[in-house]
Design a protein around this motif. Structure first.
Motif, mmCIF file in Angstrom:
data_model
loop_
_atom_site.group_PDB
_atom_site.id
_atom_site.type_symbol
_atom_site.label_atom_id
_atom_site.label_comp_id
_atom_site.label_asym_id
_atom_site.label_seq_id
_atom_site.Cartn_x
_atom_site.Cartn_y
_atom_site.Cartn_z
ATOM 1 N N TRP A 1 5.339 4.176 -1.193
ATOM 2 C CA TRP A 1 4.264 4.708 -1.989
ATOM 3 C C TRP A 1 3.154 5.311 -1.277
ATOM 4 N N THR A 2 2.801 4.853 -0.189
ATOM 5 C CA THR A 2 1.827 5.379 0.584
ATOM 6 C C THR A 2 2.322 6.688 1.290
ATOM 7 N N HIS A 3 3.744 6.528 1.818
ATOM 8 C CA HIS A 3 4.299 7.867 2.622
ATOM 9 C C HIS A 3 4.336 9.065 1.593
ATOM 10 N N ILE A 4 4.545 8.807 -0.089
ATOM 11 C CA ILE A 4 4.732 9.708 -0.865
ATOM 12 C C ILE A 4 3.495 10.314 -1.564
ATOM 13 N N GLY A 5 2.299 9.567 -1.178
ATOM 14 C CA GLY A 5 1.032 9.931 -1.524
ATOM 15 C C GLY A 5 0.401 9.113 -2.558
ATOM 16 N N PHE A 6 0.924 7.981 -2.960
ATOM 17 C CA PHE A 6 0.360 7.221 -3.979
ATOM 18 C C PHE A 6 0.218 5.815 -3.404
ATOM 19 N N PRO A 7 -0.844 5.536 -2.618
ATOM 20 C CA PRO A 7 -0.868 4.214 -2.231
ATOM 21 C C PRO A 7 -1.273 3.528 -3.330
ATOM 22 N N TRP A 8 -0.545 1.982 -3.011
ATOM 23 C CA TRP A 8 -1.038 1.143 -4.129
ATOM 24 C C TRP A 8 -2.541 0.714 -4.323
ATOM 25 N N HIS A 9 -3.321 0.676 -3.102
ATOM 26 C CA HIS A 9 -4.787 0.140 -3.337
ATOM 27 C C HIS A 9 -5.414 1.345 -4.229
ATOM 28 N N GLU A 10 -5.000 2.590 -4.317
ATOM 29 C CA GLU A 10 -5.467 3.463 -5.007
ATOM 30 C C GLU A 10 -4.979 3.702 -6.500
ATOM 31 N N ILE A 11 -3.616 3.402 -6.779
ATOM 32 C CA ILE A 11 -3.281 3.465 -7.979
ATOM 33 C C ILE A 11 -3.628 2.362 -8.705
ATOM 34 N N ARG B 1 6.258 11.642 -11.018
ATOM 35 C CA ARG B 1 7.772 11.888 -11.413
ATOM 36 C C ARG B 1 8.131 12.895 -10.487
ATOM 37 N N ALA B 2 7.294 14.234 -10.362
ATOM 38 C CA ALA B 2 7.914 15.140 -9.505
ATOM 39 C C ALA B 2 8.063 14.750 -8.042
ATOM 40 N N LYS B 3 7.316 13.922 -7.444
ATOM 41 C CA LYS B 3 7.376 13.472 -6.134
ATOM 42 C C LYS B 3 8.627 12.889 -5.949
ATOM 43 N N LEU B 4 8.927 11.783 -6.916
ATOM 44 C CA LEU B 4 9.935 10.835 -7.019
ATOM 45 C C LEU B 4 11.211 11.664 -6.931
ATOM 46 N N GLU B 5 11.287 12.469 -7.953
ATOM 47 C CA GLU B 5 12.541 13.550 -8.133
ATOM 48 C C GLU B 5 12.859 14.320 -6.990
ATOM 49 N N SER B 6 11.942 14.607 -6.182
ATOM 50 C CA SER B 6 12.129 15.391 -4.897
ATOM 51 C C SER B 6 13.102 14.683 -3.904
ATOM 52 N N PHE B 7 12.930 13.335 -4.406
ATOM 53 C CA PHE B 7 13.945 12.720 -3.286
ATOM 54 C C PHE B 7 15.380 12.157 -3.794
ATOM 55 N N LEU B 8 15.463 12.708 -5.056
ATOM 56 C CA LEU B 8 16.807 12.700 -5.502
ATOM 57 C C LEU B 8 17.863 13.423 -4.809
ATOM 58 N N PRO B 9 19.347 12.950 -4.988
ATOM 59 C CA PRO B 9 20.398 14.068 -4.328
ATOM 60 C C PRO B 9 20.452 15.296 -5.039
ATOM 61 N N THR C 1 4.950 5.752 -19.068
ATOM 62 C CA THR C 1 5.871 6.853 -18.362
ATOM 63 C C THR C 1 5.066 7.233 -17.017
ATOM 64 N N TRP C 2 5.921 7.758 -16.318
ATOM 65 C CA TRP C 2 5.357 8.216 -14.712
ATOM 66 C C TRP C 2 4.319 9.419 -14.999
ATOM 67 N N PRO C 3 3.237 9.213 -14.517
ATOM 68 C CA PRO C 3 2.468 10.434 -14.360
ATOM 69 C C PRO C 3 3.463 11.536 -13.847
ATOM 70 N N ASP C 4 3.097 12.817 -14.360
ATOM 71 C CA ASP C 4 3.709 14.046 -13.803
ATOM 72 C C ASP C 4 3.943 14.203 -12.557
ATOM 73 N N GLU C 5 2.720 14.094 -11.844
ATOM 74 C CA GLU C 5 2.808 14.304 -10.509
ATOM 75 C C GLU C 5 3.567 13.317 -9.586
ATOM 76 N N ARG D 1 -5.554 1.812 -12.445
ATOM 77 C CA ARG D 1 -5.143 0.742 -13.182
ATOM 78 C C ARG D 1 -3.761 0.717 -13.675
ATOM 79 N N TRP D 2 -2.610 1.348 -12.899
ATOM 80 C CA TRP D 2 -1.216 1.135 -13.146
ATOM 81 C C TRP D 2 -0.453 0.530 -11.763
ATOM 82 N N GLY D 3 0.858 -0.013 -12.037
ATOM 83 C CA GLY D 3 1.343 -0.645 -10.959
ATOM 84 C C GLY D 3 2.926 -0.226 -10.983
ATOM 85 N N THR D 4 3.707 -1.118 -9.966
ATOM 86 C CA THR D 4 5.184 -0.786 -10.055
ATOM 87 C C THR D 4 5.919 -2.244 -9.757
#
Length: 142
Positions: free
Chosen positions: A30-40, A119-127, A113-117, A45-48
């Motif tokens: 999550w840090t690598h993709i730009g959404f570090p847990w300490h910030e989210i 979701r876009a980042k996660l989907e960029s890792f899909l085949p 639901t995943w925030p748009d930004e 106020r959301w988590g995974t």
């Protein structure tokens, strides 16, 4: 590296310790993709939280082994994320895991639901379409 506390008395990796290690690898992802847990967690106020995890062990790992974790995004749902972990010591395969996370509001403990930004980042890792992925799995070492 597998630490003393990650192993049983024989020096073999203790499988429950892998759950803690995998959690750390996911936090790094999550840090690598730009959404570090300490910030989210603290700011947004959301988590995974993990909602499902399974492991298949091929070979044991031992005290002092340096493990390499590869994370592949398998599926991005409305509010879920399915990952595969492949774990190696050098080039030797040690175990795999499938891991499902859910997007959750921390204050109400309800699905979101995943925030748009995100979701876009996660989907960029899909085949890519047709299964011809030209991306490499995200890697971490311990």
């Amino acid at each position: 590296m597998l630490n003393f506390g990650d192993c049983d008395i024989s020096g073999t990796a203790y499988y429950p310790a892998y759950m803690n290690i995998l959690n750390g690898v996911v936090e790094e992802f999550w840090t690598h993709i730009g959404f570090p847990w300490h910030e989210i967690i603290w700011k947004d106020r959301w988590g995974t939280p993990t909602v499902h995890i399974s492991c298949d062990f091929s070979k044991p790992s031992f005290f002092g082994d340096r493990l390499r974790f590869e994370i592949t995004v398998l599926k991005v749902g409305r509010s879920s994320l399915r990952l595969r972990h492949n774990v190696f010591c050098g080039e030797e395969f040690r175990f795999s895991s499938e891991h499902v996370l859910a997007a959750s509001w921390l204050d109400s403990h309800t699905s979101m639901t995943w925030p748009d930004e995100v979701r876009a980042k996660l989907e960029s890792f899909l085949p890519t379409a047709g299964g011809n992925a030209d991306h490499r799995p995200v890697q971490a070492q311990t």
